[in-house]
Scaffold this motif. Structure first.
Motif, PDB file in Angstrom:
ATOM      1  N   ASN A  58       0.915  -1.200   0.001  1.00  0.00           N
ATOM      2  CA  ASN A  58       0.091   0.187  -0.039  1.00  0.00           C
ATOM      3  C   ASN A  58       1.004   1.203   0.072  1.00  0.00           C
ATOM      4  O   ASN A  58       0.662   2.284  -0.737  1.00  0.00           O
ATOM      5  CB  ASN A  58      -0.905   0.052   1.225  1.00  0.00           C
ATOM      6  N   VAL A  59       1.889   1.300   0.959  1.00  0.00           N
ATOM      7  CA  VAL A  59       2.760   2.305   0.603  1.00  0.00           C
ATOM      8  C   VAL A  59       3.482   2.599  -0.538  1.00  0.00           C
ATOM      9  O   VAL A  59       3.674   3.680  -1.151  1.00  0.00           O
ATOM     10  CB  VAL A  59       3.990   2.178   1.859  1.00  0.00           C
ATOM     11  N   ALA A  60       4.080   1.461  -1.159  1.00  0.00           N
ATOM     12  CA  ALA A  60       4.475   1.702  -2.313  1.00  0.00           C
ATOM     13  C   ALA A  60       3.596   2.207  -3.686  1.00  0.00           C
ATOM     14  O   ALA A  60       3.761   2.914  -4.526  1.00  0.00           O
ATOM     15  CB  ALA A  60       5.261   0.526  -2.957  1.00  0.00           C
ATOM     16  N   TRP A  61       2.616   1.611  -3.653  1.00  0.00           N
ATOM     17  CA  TRP A  61       1.224   2.272  -4.472  1.00  0.00           C
ATOM     18  C   TRP A  61       0.747   3.471  -4.313  1.00  0.00           C
ATOM     19  O   TRP A  61       0.781   4.393  -5.292  1.00  0.00           O
ATOM     20  CB  TRP A  61       0.077   1.168  -4.515  1.00  0.00           C
ATOM     21  N   ALA A  62       0.755   3.875  -2.742  1.00  0.00           N
ATOM     22  CA  ALA A  62       0.507   5.422  -2.865  1.00  0.00           C
ATOM     23  C   ALA A  62       1.383   6.221  -3.117  1.00  0.00           C
ATOM     24  O   ALA A  62       1.154   7.586  -3.566  1.00  0.00           O
ATOM     25  CB  ALA A  62       0.315   5.614  -1.278  1.00  0.00           C
ATOM     26  N   CYS A  63       2.844   5.929  -3.126  1.00  0.00           N
ATOM     27  CA  CYS A  63       3.904   6.805  -3.666  1.00  0.00           C
ATOM     28  C   CYS A  63       4.114   6.769  -4.954  1.00  0.00           C
ATOM     29  O   CYS A  63       5.261   7.063  -5.692  1.00  0.00           O
ATOM     30  CB  CYS A  63       5.184   6.466  -3.046  1.00  0.00           C
ATOM     31  N   GLY A  64       3.291   6.042  -5.751  1.00  0.00           N
ATOM     32  CA  GLY A  64       3.408   6.185  -7.258  1.00  0.00           C
ATOM     33  C   GLY A  64       4.073   4.849  -7.661  1.00  0.00           C
ATOM     34  O   GLY A  64       4.479   5.019  -9.095  1.00  0.00           O
ATOM     35  N   GLY A  67       4.980  -2.230 -10.352  1.00  0.00           N
ATOM     36  CA  GLY A  67       5.526  -3.218 -10.706  1.00  0.00           C
ATOM     37  C   GLY A  67       6.584  -3.766  -9.761  1.00  0.00           C
ATOM     38  O   GLY A  67       7.515  -4.414 -10.090  1.00  0.00           O
ATOM     39  N   TYR A  68       6.129  -3.553  -8.361  1.00  0.00           N
ATOM     40  CA  TYR A  68       7.000  -4.271  -7.419  1.00  0.00           C
ATOM     41  C   TYR A  68       6.591  -5.160  -6.843  1.00  0.00           C
ATOM     42  O   TYR A  68       5.436  -5.870  -7.114  1.00  0.00           O
ATOM     43  CB  TYR A  68       6.939  -2.973  -6.223  1.00  0.00           C
ATOM     44  N   THR A  69       7.583  -5.985  -5.866  1.00  0.00           N
ATOM     45  CA  THR A  69       7.075  -7.325  -5.123  1.00  0.00           C
ATOM     46  C   THR A  69       7.509  -7.240  -3.685  1.00  0.00           C
ATOM     47  O   THR A  69       8.775  -6.411  -3.509  1.00  0.00           O
ATOM     48  CB  THR A  69       7.965  -8.373  -5.980  1.00  0.00           C
ATOM     49  N   ALA A  70       7.027  -7.463  -2.959  1.00  0.00           N
ATOM     50  CA  ALA A  70       7.327  -7.418  -1.346  1.00  0.00           C
ATOM     51  C   ALA A  70       7.354  -8.991  -0.915  1.00  0.00           C
ATOM     52  O   ALA A  70       6.334  -9.748  -1.209  1.00  0.00           O
ATOM     53  CB  ALA A  70       6.263  -6.451  -0.725  1.00  0.00           C
ATOM     54  N   SER A  80      11.660  -5.511  -4.359  1.00  0.00           N
ATOM     55  CA  SER A  80      12.021  -5.341  -5.377  1.00  0.00           C
ATOM     56  C   SER A  80      11.504  -4.672  -6.665  1.00  0.00           C
ATOM     57  O   SER A  80      10.095  -4.882  -6.378  1.00  0.00           O
ATOM     58  CB  SER A  80      12.581  -6.801  -6.124  1.00  0.00           C
ATOM     59  N   TYR A  81      12.100  -4.006  -7.473  1.00  0.00           N
ATOM     60  CA  TYR A  81      11.223  -3.349  -8.703  1.00  0.00           C
ATOM     61  C   TYR A  81      12.008  -3.425  -9.974  1.00  0.00           C
ATOM     62  O   TYR A  81      13.146  -3.131 -10.067  1.00  0.00           O
ATOM     63  CB  TYR A  81      11.089  -1.694  -8.110  1.00  0.00           C
ATOM     64  N   GLN A  82      11.252  -3.473 -10.886  1.00  0.00           N
ATOM     65  CA  GLN A  82      11.913  -3.833 -12.404  1.00  0.00           C
ATOM     66  C   GLN A  82      10.997  -3.302 -13.285  1.00  0.00           C
ATOM     67  O   GLN A  82       9.929  -3.668 -13.358  1.00  0.00           O
ATOM     68  CB  GLN A  82      12.065  -5.341 -12.470  1.00  0.00           C
ATOM     69  N   PRO A  88      17.612  -3.685 -15.123  1.00  0.00           N
ATOM     70  CA  PRO A  88      18.291  -4.573 -14.048  1.00  0.00           C
ATOM     71  C   PRO A  88      17.243  -4.363 -12.899  1.00  0.00           C
ATOM     72  O   PRO A  88      16.601  -3.232 -12.688  1.00  0.00           O
ATOM     73  CB  PRO A  88      19.494  -4.190 -13.522  1.00  0.00           C
ATOM     74  N   ALA A  89      16.977  -5.414 -12.015  1.00  0.00           N
ATOM     75  CA  ALA A  89      15.968  -5.013 -10.812  1.00  0.00           C
ATOM     76  C   ALA A  89      16.602  -4.321  -9.741  1.00  0.00           C
ATOM     77  O   ALA A  89      17.972  -4.502  -9.339  1.00  0.00           O
ATOM     78  CB  ALA A  89      15.708  -6.514 -10.364  1.00  0.00           C
ATOM     79  N   LEU A  90      16.121  -3.467  -9.066  1.00  0.00           N
ATOM     80  CA  LEU A  90      16.381  -2.781  -7.904  1.00  0.00           C
ATOM     81  C   LEU A  90      15.970  -3.511  -6.705  1.00  0.00           C
ATOM     82  O   LEU A  90      14.722  -3.633  -6.550  1.00  0.00           O
ATOM     83  CB  LEU A  90      15.942  -1.358  -7.813  1.00  0.00           C
ATOM     84  N   ILE A  91      16.642  -3.868  -5.784  1.00  0.00           N
ATOM     85  CA  ILE A  91      16.405  -4.859  -4.737  1.00  0.00           C
ATOM     86  C   ILE A  91      16.881  -4.315  -3.313  1.00  0.00           C
ATOM     87  O   ILE A  91      18.280  -3.554  -3.282  1.00  0.00           O
ATOM     88  CB  ILE A  91      16.948  -6.207  -4.796  1.00  0.00           C
ATOM     89  N   GLN A  92      16.121  -4.045  -2.367  1.00  0.00           N
ATOM     90  CA  GLN A  92      16.349  -3.609  -1.179  1.00  0.00           C
ATOM     91  C   GLN A  92      15.967  -4.667  -0.069  1.00  0.00           C
ATOM     92  O   GLN A  92      14.949  -5.361  -0.151  1.00  0.00           O
ATOM     93  CB  GLN A  92      15.744  -2.291  -0.821  1.00  0.00           C
TER      94      GLN A  92
END
Length: 467
Positions: A58-64, A67-70, A80-82, A88-92
């Protein structure tokens, strides 16, 4: 014949870099970091993995972000986001090592998420508010928490049918154990050793009381003295994760609960051995045994225990009275159904179902997460006491130990599944929001349902009130 000369390589155009622009990367990283920090606080406060995953999304969606995964594990959060298959995928990744329940912080974060998803604040303001929540510390002094745990121990002693002496011993043992565990925690000793020391101290207190001329049951005194140690074992989150599709996290939480309970068993066993050395005759012990009090006493004791536990977990003061009322009604339902001949598992399930049904409107009116109401209301039911009994009897009576463990599992599953079913029935899920909600998680014990739903609600309010 001389070899043919090699044809020169054809010039190639420089390949386009698939990496996103630095500014875009920084924005994405900031959004993912905010979602992970919020998820860390929720997970460390006892929220289920489904709730944590949904809150992060929800936080990621609200920030715009799209295409993310949690992903949520017991000690690790990953996001992650691609943007496209070629990029390349961004992963935290964020580790969750420090766990301390603070329902005050949980409530503030719940409000933060709701404000973010309905568009009241942006990501920068949400980050600033989260920084303030994390850095502020607890809302009340530590001595008041110790006193509240003593009140909780006394309330549970009332539920278990103890007289004034047993209630006083339970309250004193809870406070002394908390003080000792606090000192051990400052020295960063693992939780298992803290449980061992707590079980040892609680048993020695019970042995000291039994050595006096007072006529009390040693089994009941020991059972009430270890209440504080067993109340903190998180069975609700474990069963919730198992029911909502997070088996790995559920298994880790169940293992943690069993290890913590095993520490209590080891401490109690050491205390009993020491009593034999000191020559104190405790007679025939029935570990984990208790008898339920009369229904009015149970209702009062359960309400006191639930409110005191929520206070010790830093719940907002406005929530204490509603939590006590809900717990009192749940205990009354449990006692009434149990007296009608229903088994302990079905009695627990029906009481927890009512608790789950009531938690949603109560949480809405008091502006707290429903998890606070459910976790505090389940405290007086004590499934940990049956697990303690089963682990204690393993070395002496295998059949009784197996029966106690099965009973403990039935109580834990009944409480958790009943509360979660109540949440399913209580939360108004409309047809257009079910589709998005099914992608996020099951019933919401923390955080709003969806971003779209809250923003539509805000738009309707703005249209109906043009001023």
């Amino acid at each position: 014949m001389p070899p043919a000369a090699a044809e020169p390589d054809e010039p190639t155009a420089p390949a386009e870099s698939p990496v996103a622009r630095p500014a875009d990367t920084r924005e994405i990283a900031a959004t993912m970091n905010l979602a992970l920090r919020i998820g860390e606080l929720l997970l460390s406060s006892g929220a289920g993995a489904g709730d944590v995953s949904a809150a992060m999304r929800n936080v990621a969606w609200a920030c715009g972000l799209r295409g993310y995964t949690a992903d949520v594990m017991f000690t690790e959060l990953t996001m992650s986001y691609q943007s496209s298959p070629e990029d390349p995928a961004l992963i935290q990744i964020r580790q969750v090592r420090y766990r301390e329940v603070d329902y005050g912080d949980l409530t503030e974060v719940d409000h933060l998420i709701r404000a973010l998803v309905d568009g009241s604040i942006g990501r920068a303001e949400a980050t600033n508010r989260l920084n303030r929540i994390i850095s502020t510390g607890h809302a009340r002094p530590r001595w008041s928490v110790t006193a509240a745990l003593g009140v909780m121990g006394g309330g549970v002693g009332m539920v278990l049918g103890g007289d004034w002496l047993v209630v006083a011993v339970a309250a004193a043992a809870a406070m002394l154990v908390d003080l000792m565990q606090r000192q051990m925690s400052r020295r960063r000793l693992p939780a298992f050793y803290q449980q061992v020391a707590g079980g040892l101290l609680a048993t020695l207190i019970a042995v000291a009381v039994t050595a006096t001329p007072a006529e009390v049951s040693p089994s009941l005194v020991i059972s009430t003295s270890i209440i504080m140690l067993l109340a903190g074992v998180n069975f609700l989150g474990a069963i919730q994760d198992a029911l909502t599709g997070f088996p790995v996290t559920a298994g880790a939480r169940i293992l943690e609960a069993f290890v913590a309970t095993s520490g209590v068993v080891a401490g109690v066993s050491g205390g009993l051995q020491l009593s034999t050395v000191l020559g104190v005759d405790l007679g025939r012990l029935n570990p984990g045994a208790y008898s339920l009090a009369q229904t009015p006493v149970m209702v009062i004791g359960g309400a006191i225990a639930a409110a005191a536990y929520s206070f010790s977990a830093y719940a907002p003061p406005r929530a204490l009275a509603p939590i006590a009322a809900v717990a009192a009604v749940a205990i009354w339902v449990y006692a009434t159904v149990y007296q009608q001949g229903f088994g302990i598992a079905w009695s627990s399930a029906l009481a927890a179902l009512l608790l789950g049904l009531a938690s949603y409107p109560v949480a809405t009116r008091t502006r707290i997460p429903a998890l606070v109401v459910v976790a505090a209301g389940i405290t007086p039911f004590l499934p940990g006491l049956s697990i303690f009994r089963g682990l204690t009897l393993l070395g002496t009576d295998a059949s009784a130990a197996l029966l106690a463990m099965v009973t403990a599992a039935a109580i834990a599953i009944a409480l958790s599944s009943g509360a979660i079913l109540g949440e399913y029935l209580a939360q108004p899920i409309r047809r257009e929001t079910r589709r998005l909600e099914s992608k996020l998680a099951g019933p919401r014990l923390v955080g709003p349902h969806t971003v779209r739903r809250l923003r539509r609600r805000r738009a309707r309010r703005a249209t109906s009130d043009p001023t």
